[in-house]
Design a protein around this motif. Structure first.
Motif, PDB file in Angstrom:
ATOM      1  N   ARG A 194       4.498  29.030  46.298  1.00  0.00           N
ATOM      2  CA  ARG A 194       5.844  28.522  46.021  1.00  0.00           C
ATOM      3  C   ARG A 194       6.621  29.545  45.200  1.00  0.00           C
ATOM      4  O   ARG A 194       6.099  30.151  44.270  1.00  0.00           O
ATOM      5  CB  ARG A 194       5.733  27.214  45.236  1.00  0.00           C
ATOM      6  N   ILE A 195       7.855  29.737  45.563  1.00  0.00           N
ATOM      7  CA  ILE A 195       8.736  30.645  44.835  1.00  0.00           C
ATOM      8  C   ILE A 195       9.868  29.817  44.233  1.00  0.00           C
ATOM      9  O   ILE A 195      10.568  29.090  44.944  1.00  0.00           O
ATOM     10  CB  ILE A 195       9.312  31.730  45.768  1.00  0.00           C
ATOM     11  N   ASP A 196      10.011  29.914  42.932  1.00  0.00           N
ATOM     12  CA  ASP A 196      11.065  29.188  42.222  1.00  0.00           C
ATOM     13  C   ASP A 196      12.184  30.175  41.906  1.00  0.00           C
ATOM     14  O   ASP A 196      12.010  31.063  41.048  1.00  0.00           O
ATOM     15  CB  ASP A 196      10.511  28.566  40.947  1.00  0.00           C
ATOM     16  N   PRO A 197      13.312  30.061  42.583  1.00  0.00           N
ATOM     17  CA  PRO A 197      14.386  31.041  42.384  1.00  0.00           C
ATOM     18  C   PRO A 197      15.031  30.971  41.011  1.00  0.00           C
ATOM     19  O   PRO A 197      15.765  31.875  40.625  1.00  0.00           O
ATOM     20  CB  PRO A 197      15.391  30.712  43.493  1.00  0.00           C
ATOM     21  N   THR A 198      14.735  29.904  40.244  1.00  0.00           N
ATOM     22  CA  THR A 198      15.337  29.798  38.913  1.00  0.00           C
ATOM     23  C   THR A 198      14.544  30.552  37.845  1.00  0.00           C
ATOM     24  O   THR A 198      15.017  30.737  36.751  1.00  0.00           O
ATOM     25  CB  THR A 198      15.457  28.322  38.484  1.00  0.00           C
TER      26      THR A 198
END
Length: 68
Positions: A61-65
């Protein structure tokens, strides 16, 4: 947990492909290269545990925040 519920926790490669949007050939290549998600194989039948698929997706999972 009933036996019927336990059986539903195992997915075939087409179900995993649908869930992850990885092609069948990618899943097969990952197995050949010994990378990707853990799987079980009995004869020619390949099955993925639902928990392993969910963990794999969560780990990628990549969290752009989040700033690195």
């Amino acid at each position: 947990m009933s036996a019927d519920t336990d059986v539903k926790r195992w997915l075939d490669e087409r179900e995993v492909s649908d869930l992850t949007k990885l092609s069948l050939s990618t899943l097969r290549a990952h197995r050949f290269l010994r990378k990707g998600m853990p799987y079980s194989k009995i004869g020619r039948s390949v099955r993925y545990c639902w928990d392993d698929v969910a963990t794999f997706m969560a780990n990628h999972r990549i969290d752009p925040t989040v700033i690195r």
